[in-house]
Design an enzyme around this catalytic site. Structure first.
Site, mmCIF file in Angstrom:
data_model
loop_
_atom_site.group_PDB
_atom_site.id
_atom_site.type_symbol
_atom_site.label_atom_id
_atom_site.label_comp_id
_atom_site.label_asym_id
_atom_site.label_seq_id
_atom_site.Cartn_x
_atom_site.Cartn_y
_atom_site.Cartn_z
ATOM 1 N N THR A 149 0.796 -0.882 0.109
ATOM 2 C CA THR A 149 -0.005 -0.409 -0.365
ATOM 3 C C THR A 149 1.066 1.666 -0.038
ATOM 4 O OG1 THR A 149 -1.766 -1.235 1.397
ATOM 5 C CG2 THR A 149 -2.258 1.338 1.519
ATOM 6 N N GLY A 188 2.853 -2.998 8.321
ATOM 7 C CA GLY A 188 2.951 -3.378 9.989
ATOM 8 C C GLY A 188 4.468 -4.202 10.154
ATOM 9 N N GLU A 431 -6.217 -5.530 4.036
ATOM 10 C CA GLU A 431 -6.295 -6.933 3.057
ATOM 11 C C GLU A 431 -7.236 -6.925 2.331
ATOM 12 O OE1 GLU A 431 -2.839 -8.544 4.059
ATOM 13 O OE2 GLU A 431 -3.540 -8.662 2.120
#
Ligand SMILES: CCCCC/C=C\C/C=C\C/C=C\C/C=C\C/C=C\CCC(=O)SCCNC(=O)CCNC(=O)[C@H](O)C(C)(C)COP(=O)(O)OP(=O)(O)OC[C@H]1O[C@@H](n2cnc3c(N)ncnc32)[C@H](O)[C@@H]1OP(=O)(O)O
Ligand SMILES: Cc1cc2nc3c(=O)[nH]c(=O)nc-3n(C[C@H](O)[C@H](O)[C@H](O)COP(=O)(O)OP(=O)(O)OC[C@H]3O[C@@H](n4cnc5c(N)ncnc54)[C@H](O)[C@@H]3O)c2cc1C
Length: 666
Positions: A149, A188, A431
């Site tokens: 992303t 993350g 997701e």
């Protein structure tokens, strides 16, 4: 020696009422006695690691301290795991995932390493690439994340702006982030933890664009951990939840990586810059499919956590009188409370059952792809999209419902419901955003409908469309099997309506894409109805299948739960059933009564059912949901840990309040 406290008397009585063997259900949910034993053994080891106990509750730490504590504990967890696995078998991913909650109160900064970095090397790397990176990644000699992303694009990944330009002279790719919107945003662990990442970038060879591909990129020095020259990386700051996940941003400036760092299981770039197409360009999206399947299982677990907290609390909590002069009742005896909570238990079972068959379907597709067969990939994509979307959304609603069911105390951080809500609802977006995934499934459903009209044979998950076209609506009966057919009729009816709406707009002169957009509310409704039909059908089938292999007493309880799930959703979607199936008003009235009967049947087993989830107090982290039910004592003990209670008078009194009050008196 740790003090042993008495178990709350209400909980003792509840456990005595239970009509089935709790342990038997735990084994069933875990997938076998051995899995349960392995899990408990590992959780027990973690329980006794002193360094994992927090002196100060994490909630009182600063953002930075919280992160550092999470890294410290994740490293200990990893070491304990390594020691455990030296002596025994490798822990199952689900067991390590669960145990992680006992250690990190929120989300681990290493989460994406095991969740997506390692799986992407496995799924997208050639055997040579796997041989190079997997051992290091599995041993955590390198730590990675999944950087796809960007600030400008999350959903529309074909629009990603990070570029990987091939330089045949040096046999390298040059990575660049041309604009602010092309910065990676969200991954993350990227903030300050990882030293590697999978970067998804647009491939350019000799000025020609070849679409997005995954690359392994080292971004930090392995010794100093400093960002390498050409890398700009950092943390994105506080979010609604995921406090310790260390989500980060990343930009590249003429950053070079060797050719072998493009993961080339699917497409390849040869030394001279020749591009070799893969079997199917969408295989690049493979890690996302795997994670979407896993999210169904995560949703089952998060729902189980919330249900455990709220059901135990409801058994301990007494409030108000049902009848004057009688003692205050356990709140679990209010039917409205049972309505809020028992569906939470049943939903967790529905998702666990769904995950069981969906995961098998996923494994089958992976096996087929290994043989260059991809016939079942579109169906798997459609199923994983709508089931990820529906399970995460339902889980979010259920967790919030459980919080509300705990009244004011559910709002306490120490109930752990706020943190559970934070990571449950994140899954609705990550997701693949909810609506977007429903629309992906809708795309498949529109094609399936067209095939059904053409009389073609359909994949099993949409075969009901053919039945629906062939036959008149079945005579209604209030049995689970017929109700499931009813859900299929609703789905088929909505799929047809959405299809017709698109056709109507096209006939009126609209482009297909515009017609799609104009029909998209109907399309997501069709997708939702399809998900519900799949969930109910799969849950019923799995329950029937397992019922023959468990004790009659457990089979009976499992049957109550699946019926509750099906009847609950019948009543929730009664309007749709009235439109699209043969259900009548009288049937609905009967089902309302049936629903109340089921609540009454489940009531004596409610605590046993949540005990069977076997979520230890260390994992649950909840003042309201602990096994011993010492709710009030724990709330008070936790409150006493507030730093504001460490001194009789806070300094702000002398600094601000006192002068303020004095001034007010004048
Ligand atoms: C230790 C303590 C633990 C504590 C943990 C606590 C909490 C966490 C809890 C649970 C988490 C558990 C596990 C999860 C692990 C990690 C997850 C964590 C964080 C999330 C990470 C991310 O979010 S990574 C980024 C994810 N991004 C996306 O999902 C992007 C979404 N967008 C897309 O997928 C695509 O762009 C698209 C599908 C929307 C559209 O793609 P496009 O190329 O434009 O395709 P279309 O034109 O629409 O369709 C063309 C054609 O392709 C078919 N297709 C699309 N995708 C696939 C696919 N994947 N596979 C197969 N086929 C595909 C599509 O159907 C079309 O087919 P037709 O032409 O035939 O219709
Ligand atoms: C906690 C968390 C962790 C994450 N971790 C990672 C990570 O580790 N790695 C990573 O790469 N990414 C990660 N992400 C990013 C995540 O995958 C994206 O946020 C997600 O895919 C949604 O994309 P977006 O943010 O661009 O939303 P957008 O696509 O901008 O969505 C905004 C709105 O537009 C609507 N919309 C967009 N496109 C369409 C369409 N075609 N039709 C109809 N409506 C549409 C959506 O429904 C939504 O309502 C994470 C996100 C979160 C919240």
């Amino acid at each position: 020696m740790a003090t042993v406290h008495k178990i709350n008397e209400d909980l003792v009585k509840e456990r005595q009422k239970c009509t089935f063997n709790v342990q038997e259900l735990t084994y069933l949910l875990d997938g076998g006695e051995e899995v349960t034993k392995e899990r408990r053994e590992f959780e027990n080891i973690l329980r006794n690691v002193k360094e994992l106990q927090d002196e100060v509750p994490e909630v009182y730490l600063s953002h930075k301290e919280r992160y550092e504590n999470a890294v410290r504990k994740t490293c200990i967890l990893q070491n304990v795991r390594n020691d455990f696995e030296k002596k025994r078998e490798v822990l199952s991913p689900r067991n390590i995932f669960r145990a992680g909650y006992a250690v990190i109160k929120d989300v681990s900064p290493f989460f994406l390493h095991n969740g997506m970095f390692v799986p992407t090397i496995i799924g997208q790397g050639t055997p040579e690439q796997q041989a190079e990176w997997l051992p290091k990644a599995k041993a955590m000699a390198i730590i990675g994340t999944y950087a796809q992303t960007e600030l400008g694009h999350g959903t529309f990944i074909r629009g990603l702006e990070t570029t990987a330009t091939y330089d045949a002279k040096t046999e390298e790719f040059i990575l660049n982030s041309p604009k602010v919107t092309s910065y990676k945003w969200w991954p993350g662990g990227l903030g300050t933890t990882v030293n590697h990442c999978i970067t998804v970038a647009q491939l350019y060879i000799n000025g020609k664009k070849y679409g997005i591909h995954p690359f392994i990129v080292q971004i930090r020095d392995l010794e100093t951990h400093k960002p390498l020259p050409g890398i700009k990386v950092g943390e994105i700051g506080p979010k609604m939840g995921f406090a310790t996940a260390n989500n980060g941003f990343l930009g590249f400036q003429n950053f070079r990586i060797p050719r072998k760092n493009m993961l080339m299981k699917n497409a390849q770039v040869l030394k001279d810059g020749t591009f070799v197409k893969g079997m199917n360009e969408k295989l690049t999206y493979g890690t996302m499919v795997m994670v979407r399947v896993n999210i169904v299982s995560d949703s089952a677990f998060h729902t189980a956590m919330a249900a455990t907290i709220a059901v135990r609390y409801a058994a301990v909590r007494h409030q108000s009188q049902l009848k004057a002069k009688e003692p205050e009742v356990q709140i679990i005896d209010y039917l409205t409370q049972q309505h809020k909570l028992f569906i939470a238990i049943a939903t967790s079972h529905a998702f666990s059952n769904t995950y069981t068959w969906l995961y098998q379907a996923y494994l089958k597709v992976v096996e087929d792809l290994g043989k260059q067969k991809q016939d079942h990939l579109p169906e798997l994509h459609a199923l994983s999209c709508c089931l990820k979307a529906t399970s995460s959304r339902d889980a979010g609603v259920i967790v919030e419902q459980c919080r509300l069911a705990c009244g004011g105390h559910g709002y306490m951080a120490s109930s752990n419901l706020p943190i559970i809500y934070g990571y449950t609802t994140a899954a609705i977006t990550y997701e693949g955003e909810h609506t977007v995934l429903l629309l992906q499934t809708a795309r498949y459903l529109m094609k399936a409908w067209m095939s059904a009209l053409e009389g073609k044979v359909l994949a099993p998950s949409v075969a009901y469309l053919v039945d629906w076209l062939k036959s008149d609506k079945q005579r209604w009966q209030n049995t689970p099997e017929v109700i499931v057919k009813g859900f299929q009729h609703v789905a088929a009816g909505k799929i047809k309506d959405a299809f017709d709406a698109i056709q109507k707009h096209v006939k009126a002169g609209k482009d297909y894409e515009d017609a799609w957009n104009l029909a998209s509310v109907q399309l997501i409704k069709a997708s939702e109805a399809h998900s519900r039909a799949i969930l109910c059908d799969g849950y019923l089938r799995e329950t029937v299948r397992t019922s023959s292999s468990v004790s009659p007493s457990l089979a009976k309880v499992l049957n109550h739960l699946v019926q509750l799930y099906i009847v609950y959703w019948t009543l929730e979607t009664a309007g749709d059933l009235l439109v699209y199936s043969n259900i009548g008003k009288d049937d609905i009235a009967v089902l309302k009564e049936k629903y109340e009967e089921l609540l009454a049947l489940i009531r004596p087993n409610a605590v046993g059912l949540v005990d069977a989830f076997d979520i230890s107090d260390e994992i649950l982290q909840s003042t309201l949901g602990s096994y011993d039910g010492r709710v009030y004592e724990r709330l008070m003990e936790e409150a006493m840990k507030s730093p504001l209670n460490k001194e009789p008078v806070n300094q702000s009194f002398h600094k601000y309040l006192k002068p303020f009050i004095k001034k007010a008196k004048l």
